[in-house]
Design a protein around this motif. Structure first.
Motif, PDB file in Angstrom:
ATOM      1  N   SER A  89       0.833  -1.202   0.000  1.00  0.00           N
ATOM      2  CA  SER A  89       0.000   0.000   0.000  1.00  0.00           C
ATOM      3  C   SER A  89       0.871   1.257   0.000  1.00  0.00           C
ATOM      4  N   LEU A  90       0.638   2.132  -0.946  1.00  0.00           N
ATOM      5  CA  LEU A  90       1.392   3.379  -1.059  1.00  0.00           C
ATOM      6  C   LEU A  90       0.594   4.587  -0.583  1.00  0.00           C
ATOM      7  N   ASP A  91      -0.716   4.518  -0.750  1.00  0.00           N
ATOM      8  CA  ASP A  91      -1.561   5.663  -0.394  1.00  0.00           C
ATOM      9  C   ASP A  91      -2.938   5.145  -0.021  1.00  0.00           C
ATOM     10  N   THR A  92      -3.416   5.531   1.142  1.00  0.00           N
ATOM     11  CA  THR A  92      -4.765   5.181   1.585  1.00  0.00           C
ATOM     12  C   THR A  92      -5.461   6.454   2.049  1.00  0.00           C
ATOM     13  N   GLN A  93      -6.628   6.708   1.493  1.00  0.00           N
ATOM     14  CA  GLN A  93      -7.367   7.918   1.847  1.00  0.00           C
ATOM     15  C   GLN A  93      -8.808   7.572   2.192  1.00  0.00           C
ATOM     16  N   GLU A  94      -9.339   8.250   3.186  1.00  0.00           N
ATOM     17  CA  GLU A  94     -10.775   8.205   3.468  1.00  0.00           C
ATOM     18  C   GLU A  94     -11.332   9.575   3.134  1.00  0.00           C
ATOM     19  N   ILE A  95     -12.275   9.597   2.213  1.00  0.00           N
ATOM     20  CA  ILE A  95     -12.773  10.845   1.641  1.00  0.00           C
ATOM     21  C   ILE A  95     -14.235  11.044   2.034  1.00  0.00           C
TER      22      ILE A  95
END
Length: 230
Positions: free
Chosen positions: A98-104
């Motif tokens: 995983s390089l980038d995890t976002q909660e939007i």
């Protein structure tokens, strides 16, 4: 004399319309695709999605495989009407790290959301990456209405294409140059940047890849949307 002026005016109008039509952005290499499937069938909504169109990445093909020249590309995803308060975006390398995890934050949905990867992300040329987008529902039931995935590859431009882009700063022409070279993310990012002033270009682009049922959905651009980087 009045008739002559009227005829001249009409001719100019027709020429203008034809000119705009000729400049419409199209993605010529897009494979034929079916429109996004309806979620009307029972048991497919996952408890928090309504409407007839599932979560849909704006890509030119059903497998959501796309190309970019940017180390930090934008992603565009249709968010259906939903009770979910958050969407989760995950970017991974080809080994699954995983390089980038976002909660939007999501506000009821039924719009196209743009997603910018983290500022510390730097996609490498010649490498493929995998990404996922899902709505965080309660209870969490993963299905095609609230989850989708795809891959993205960063490619380089040859010198001829670079020269074309440097020669012409017109956004429409630049978008079509990217489209002609099968580079989707820059094509759609440029179309999104002029959607408010020239909505027909956005509509033509989506229609050219089989997403005509999304052409009138609002585009929710985040405040930190980035310029195209090469």
């Amino acid at each position: 004399m009045k008739k002559l002026l009227i005829l001249i005016g009409l001719s100019i109008g027709v020429i203008s319309i034809l000119g705009n039509t000729a400049r419409a952005i199209e993605f010529p290499d897009a494979p034929k695709r079916e429109a996004p499937q309806s979620t009307a069938a029972g048991g497919r909504r996952g408890g928090c999605v309504s409407g007839t169109i599932p979560i849909t990445p704006l890509t030119p093909s059903k497998d959501n495989q796309i190309k970019t020249v940017s180390p930090q590309p934008q992603f565009f995803v249709y968010i259906p009407p939903t009770k979910a308060k958050l969407a989760q975006f995950i970017l991974k390398d080809d080994e699954g790290k995983s390089l980038d995890t976002q909660e939007i934050a999501i506000e009821k949905g039924d719009y196209v959301l743009d997603i910018n990867v983290g500022k510390n992300i730097n996609l490498e040329t010649g490498k493929k990456y995998n990404w996922e987008i899902s709505l965080i529902c309660n209870p969490m039931v993963i299905n095609t209405s609230n989850y989708s995935k795809g891959s993205i590859e960063r490619v380089s431009l040859d010198d001829t294409v670079k020269a074309e882009l440097l020669k012409d700063e017109d956004i429409l022409k630049q978008a079509q140059i990217y489209a002609n070279n099968n580079i989707w993310q820059e094509t759609i990012s440029l179309a999104a940047s002029i959607k408010n002033d020239q909505p027909q270009e956005w509509q033509e682009l989506l229609t050219s890849v089989g997403l005509e049922n999304l052409v009138n959905k609002p585009l929710n651009i985040s405040s930190d949307s980035q310029k195209i980087k090469q």
